[in-house]
Design a protein around this motif. Structure first.
Motif, mmCIF file in Angstrom:
data_model
loop_
_atom_site.group_PDB
_atom_site.id
_atom_site.type_symbol
_atom_site.label_atom_id
_atom_site.label_comp_id
_atom_site.label_asym_id
_atom_site.label_seq_id
_atom_site.Cartn_x
_atom_site.Cartn_y
_atom_site.Cartn_z
ATOM 1 N N PRO A 187 0.775 -1.250 0.000
ATOM 2 C CA PRO A 187 0.000 0.000 0.000
ATOM 3 C C PRO A 187 0.800 1.290 0.000
ATOM 4 C CG PRO A 187 -0.107 -1.070 2.147
ATOM 5 C CD PRO A 187 0.542 -2.046 1.216
ATOM 6 N N ASP A 188 2.024 1.282 0.531
ATOM 7 C CA ASP A 188 2.733 2.549 0.655
ATOM 8 C C ASP A 188 4.117 2.557 0.010
ATOM 9 O OD1 ASP A 188 3.984 0.859 2.392
ATOM 10 O OD2 ASP A 188 3.816 2.151 4.154
ATOM 11 N N ARG A 189 4.428 1.515 -0.800
ATOM 12 C CA ARG A 189 5.743 1.488 -1.441
ATOM 13 C C ARG A 189 5.655 1.153 -2.935
ATOM 14 N NH1 ARG A 189 10.304 1.629 1.733
ATOM 15 N NH2 ARG A 189 11.554 0.535 0.152
ATOM 16 N N GLN A 194 0.139 3.236 -7.859
ATOM 17 C CA GLN A 194 -0.751 4.354 -7.531
ATOM 18 C C GLN A 194 -0.937 5.253 -8.753
ATOM 19 O OE1 GLN A 194 1.360 6.192 -4.318
ATOM 20 N NE2 GLN A 194 1.002 4.505 -2.885
ATOM 21 N N VAL A 217 -2.894 8.898 -0.727
ATOM 22 C CA VAL A 217 -1.611 8.179 -0.665
ATOM 23 C C VAL A 217 -0.413 9.123 -0.777
ATOM 24 C CG1 VAL A 217 -2.586 6.039 -1.570
ATOM 25 C CG2 VAL A 217 -1.649 7.733 -3.175
ATOM 26 N N GLN A 219 1.183 11.052 1.190
ATOM 27 C CA GLN A 219 2.212 11.063 2.232
ATOM 28 C C GLN A 219 3.301 10.029 1.986
ATOM 29 O OE1 GLN A 219 0.253 10.705 6.033
ATOM 30 N NE2 GLN A 219 -0.123 12.913 6.161
ATOM 31 N N SER A 220 2.995 9.001 1.219
ATOM 32 C CA SER A 220 3.980 7.956 0.947
ATOM 33 C C SER A 220 4.999 8.369 -0.113
ATOM 34 C CB SER A 220 3.274 6.669 0.496
ATOM 35 O OG SER A 220 2.649 6.833 -0.775
ATOM 36 N N TRP A 221 4.800 9.522 -0.739
ATOM 37 C CA TRP A 221 5.706 9.933 -1.820
ATOM 38 C C TRP A 221 6.973 10.616 -1.315
ATOM 39 C CZ3 TRP A 221 1.180 12.785 -4.701
ATOM 40 C CH2 TRP A 221 0.255 11.819 -5.141
#
Length: 407
Positions: A187-189, A194, A217, A219-221
């Motif tokens: 989900p975040d990598r 995305q 999403v 914040q994951s960047w």
């Protein structure tokens, strides 16, 4: 990183070098900012051919003459030390050597063969997609990512690669399914998945949903490489522009697209593309063109990538650097599609809209040859559409003026 990749052989005498190569693979596939860890691999084992090849690839993705020059000694070292390498490694080395010589077609062919024989090699699949996108080879991109996605599901990265290829090939609904599965796994990598989902939602005419998802999403960047960080914010800015929120789009330009990192070619074309679209919708750019031009005016003779060159040309014209713009336009005439597009940009900048439309009309159905995604190429399509509309207005206005004089 998918577990199967760890079992692919790496020819090295150094376990730390192998570990650095695995870490590099994770950074590349997750668009992390730590891809330079590959240089730890060559420091640990100066004769590690695969490590040198991957180090060269890092420089080649800069898409500059300097990057090509920096890649050259690593390519030479990889070729000098490949005698004991596996066929997979040799294929990768051959591909990156061809890329370094500017032969992207041969590089793609070599990487595809690697993926065919070792579909778990997601580094080869990723590098191949980068080059396929650069050449506008959407069918090839779909085939390559399909091979990887058919066998790899542990990390989800192959699913994200395939989702993007599906969307570019016009299969938006199927792309959504692959992208969502990739994001569920990671989900975040996986900012590329995305990004693919946002592309697909936009293709399905769901900009509000795409905006909400990207914000959720974003914040994951912060851990991302320069390109991926600015590119996903670029997409958000385009969505704001599509929804009529010009002020929000301009704020994203200043704070996220151009206000973050400026040295990479991909950062620059994100900024150029967004600023030009803003200007087409009546936003005054103030001194922003001059600031971008400082970074791109030295790229006139690079001729590394025509897609980039056309963006540089826009900046040169908008910042008043006409001599450099004329020189770049002349250089671009070596390629039919790029040359016609450059002529159209020149005419459009001079408000010769009829000439701009006439220049682009014969190549409109061939713009995919320039490379870039369908959303990126919309910039040139917009120039054509706007030129046609404005040339019609000019014709009507001229006819009106003539009737007044005749009366």
């Amino acid at each position: 990183m998918n577990e199967e990749y760890f079992h692919l052989p790496i020819t090295t005498i150094s376990p730390p070098a192998a570990s650095a190569i695995h870490a590099f693979a994770e950074e590349l596939l997750s668009h992390g900012a730590g891809a330079k860890i590959i240089f730890d691999a060559v420091a640990e084992d100066r004769e590690c051919a695969l490590g040198h090849a991957y180090a060269a690839a890092v420089f080649l993705t800069q898409m500059t003459c300097e990057g090509q020059a920096q890649a050259a000694p690593h390519i030479a070292a990889a070729l000098d030390n490949n005698a004991l390498c596996s066929e997979r490694e040799k294929g990768t080395i051959d591909a990156i050597a061809a890329w370094g010589c500017g032969d992207e077609r041969s590089a793609i062919s070599s990487l595809r063969r690697v993926v065919e024989c070792a579909p778990h090699d997601l580094v080869a699949a990723k590098l191949c997609q980068i080059l396929e996108l650069s050449k506008g080879d959407i069918i090839g991109m779909l085939r390559t990512s399909g091979m990887a996605a058919s066998v790899e599901g542990r990390s989800g990265y192959a699913l994200g690669l395939h989702a993007f290829a599906l969307e570019q090939a016009g299969h938006a609904e199927l792309a959504v399914r692959f992208a969502r599965r990739a994001i569920d796994i990671n989900p975040d990598r996986d900012p590329w998945a995305q990004h693919a989902l946002a592309h697909a939602l936009l293709a399905m005419e769901q900009p509000v949903e795409a905006r909400a998802f990207l914000h959720s999403v974003s914040q994951s960047w912060d851990r991302c490489s320069s390109f991926m960080l600015t590119h996903n914010w670029w997409h958000l800015a385009l969505i704001e522009l599509e929804l009529g929120n010009k002020a929000a789009a301009l704020a994203l330009f200043d704070d996220r697209v151009w206000g973050q990192r400026k040295g990479h070619a991909q950062d620059q074309i994100n900024a150029i593309s967004l600023l030009f679209r803003l200007e087409m919708q009546g936003v005054r750019p103030a001194a922003r063109w001059d600031e971008i031009a400082i970074y791109v005016e030295g790229r006139v003779t690079d001729r590394v990538n025509g897609f980039l060159d056309l963006h540089y040309l826009i900046t040169l014209l908008k910042s008043g650097r006409t001599d450099a713009a004329t020189r770049l336009t002349q250089l671009l005439q070596r390629d039919r599609v790029a040359g016609a597009t450059a002529n159209a940009i020149q005419s459009y900048s001079a408000e010769n809209f009829r000439e701009a439309a006439a220049a682009l009309a014969p190549v409109c159905h061939h713009l995919s040859e320039l490379g870039g995604s369908n959303v990126q190429r919309e910039l040139f399509e917009s120039i054509f559409v706007d030129s046609v509309q404005r040339s019609r207005c000019q014709t009507v206005s001229s006819a009106h003026d003539y009737s007044r004089v005749a009366a």
